[in-house]
Write a protein that holds these residues in place. Structure first.
Motif, PDB file in Angstrom:
ATOM      1  N   TYR A  74       0.860  -1.188   0.000  1.00 41.92           N
ATOM      2  CA  TYR A  74       0.000   0.000   0.000  1.00 41.92           C
ATOM      3  C   TYR A  74       0.892   1.232   0.000  1.00 41.92           C
ATOM      4  N   GLU A  75       0.311   2.377  -0.401  1.00 46.53           N
ATOM      5  CA  GLU A  75       1.088   3.609  -0.512  1.00 46.53           C
ATOM      6  C   GLU A  75       0.548   4.736   0.362  1.00 46.53           C
ATOM      7  N   SER A  76      -0.458   4.471   1.161  1.00 45.44           N
ATOM      8  CA  SER A  76      -0.999   5.492   2.060  1.00 45.44           C
ATOM      9  C   SER A  76      -1.758   4.789   3.168  1.00 45.44           C
ATOM     10  N   TRP A  77      -2.010   5.533   4.258  1.00 48.70           N
ATOM     11  CA  TRP A  77      -2.832   4.971   5.332  1.00 48.70           C
ATOM     12  C   TRP A  77      -4.232   4.667   4.830  1.00 48.70           C
ATOM     13  N   LEU A  78      -4.722   5.482   3.894  1.00 47.53           N
ATOM     14  CA  LEU A  78      -6.055   5.256   3.346  1.00 47.53           C
ATOM     15  C   LEU A  78      -6.096   3.935   2.575  1.00 47.53           C
ATOM     16  N   GLU A  79      -5.048   3.652   1.810  1.00 49.34           N
ATOM     17  CA  GLU A  79      -4.981   2.377   1.104  1.00 49.34           C
ATOM     18  C   GLU A  79      -4.839   1.222   2.094  1.00 49.34           C
ATOM     19  N   ARG A  80      -4.057   1.427   3.157  1.00 54.53           N
ATOM     20  CA  ARG A  80      -3.907   0.386   4.173  1.00 54.53           C
ATOM     21  C   ARG A  80      -5.254   0.062   4.815  1.00 54.53           C
ATOM     22  N   ASP A  81      -6.021   1.113   5.139  1.00 53.28           N
ATOM     23  CA  ASP A  81      -7.345   0.886   5.731  1.00 53.28           C
ATOM     24  C   ASP A  81      -8.248   0.108   4.784  1.00 53.28           C
ATOM     25  N   ARG A  82      -8.175   0.433   3.499  1.00 55.01           N
ATOM     26  CA  ARG A  82      -9.006  -0.295   2.529  1.00 55.01           C
ATOM     27  C   ARG A  82      -8.588  -1.755   2.464  1.00 55.01           C
ATOM     28  N   LEU A  83      -7.283  -2.023   2.570  1.00 50.81           N
ATOM     29  CA  LEU A  83      -6.812  -3.404   2.589  1.00 50.81           C
ATOM     30  C   LEU A  83      -7.411  -4.171   3.769  1.00 50.81           C
ATOM     31  N   ILE A  84      -7.469  -3.537   4.924  1.00 51.18           N
ATOM     32  CA  ILE A  84      -8.053  -4.182   6.098  1.00 51.18           C
ATOM     33  C   ILE A  84      -9.500  -4.561   5.821  1.00 51.18           C
TER      34      ILE A  84
END
Length: 253
Positions: A74-84
């Motif tokens: 992932y490249e951002s916290w927002l992308e990390r949250d979406r991964l979760i």
């Protein structure tokens, strides 16, 4: 049948107007959309590296996905949250980050866009996901998302541009993600007892304590909540000792 014939047959020039640029079996390939759409992109490696530089504007990292049993970038916290959220979705069977470049010509110049995620669903459908907050979409991004949606529609993929998730839901999911690994649910005896105790809505901590030592029981309880075997109101209230937990009607994976 050629790509051009396929495009005419389906009445959609997007099949030939877009190209996919991706890695397959370790080899970089580029094909018209109509000839490359059936690649298992949920297994594809990223087509470009993540920015790990110190002091940069992005926050790249690797998230261990229990769906993939592997790390996803992932490249951002927002992308990390979406991964979760994707990792917890029982309909998701595979996730890949930046699986391909989508190439097209907008009538003025050549364009390309690498979507954030490709997801394979349980029924075999593909879903392309771009993650961008509403207030961060400029004209170029809007055009890229519009082109991506058209390309996806032409081959039967879903397309979704998602933004910032609900903060309460996300806070709860970040917490539960700590217990996503299967080892947290290895105590089958504890899990069975939790399902019995929470056969009726019961406060979280009281139910856990009735089963045994909370230090041993709570990880199993949180794992069952992550899996969807147990349920609570995680969309409007932060999980706490008094949160009502109950056995879900339909178990997750």
């Amino acid at each position: 049948m050629t790509v051009e014939e396929l495009a005419v047959d389906h009445g959609d020039l997007a099949l030939g107007g877009f190209e996919l640029d991706f890695y397959h079996d370790g080899v970089r390939r580029r094909r018209p959309l109509g000839a490359g759409w059936n690649i298992r992109f949920e297994q594809a490696p990223p087509v470009r590296p993540f920015d790990w530089s110190k002091g940069g504007t992005s926050f790249a990292g690797w998230y261990y996905s229990v769906t993939n049993a592997d790390h996803v970038g992932y490249e951002s916290w927002l992308e990390r949250d979406r991964l979760i959220l994707l990792d917890a979705d029982p309909e998701v069977r595979g996730i890949a980050s930046q699986p391909f470049w989508l190439h097209w010509h907008d009538g003025v110049r050549r364009r390309r866009h690498a979507p954030d995620y490709f997801v394979r669903l349980a029924d075999g459908r593909g879903r392309v996901i771009d993650v961008r907050a509403d207030d961060q979409i400029d004209d170029a991004a809007a055009q890229a998302f519009e082109a991506s949606q058209r390309a996806c529609r032409s081959v039967g993929w879903e397309f979704a541009r998602v933004g910032v998730p609900d903060p309460v839901l996300m806070a709860n999911m970040r917490w539960l993600a700590r217990y996503r690994r299967r080892r947290c649910g290895d105590r089958r005896d504890v899990a069975d007892e939790l399902l019995r105790v929470f056969g009726q809505p019961t406060p979280l901590r009281a139910g856990a304590c009735s089963v045994g030592d909370p230090l041993l029981v709570l990880p199993v309880l949180f794992h069952l909540l992550w899996m969807g075997v147990l349920a609570a109101d995680i969309g409007t209230q932060l999980l706490g000792s008094d949160s009502l937990v109950h056995a879900a009607k339909v178990a997750g994976r």
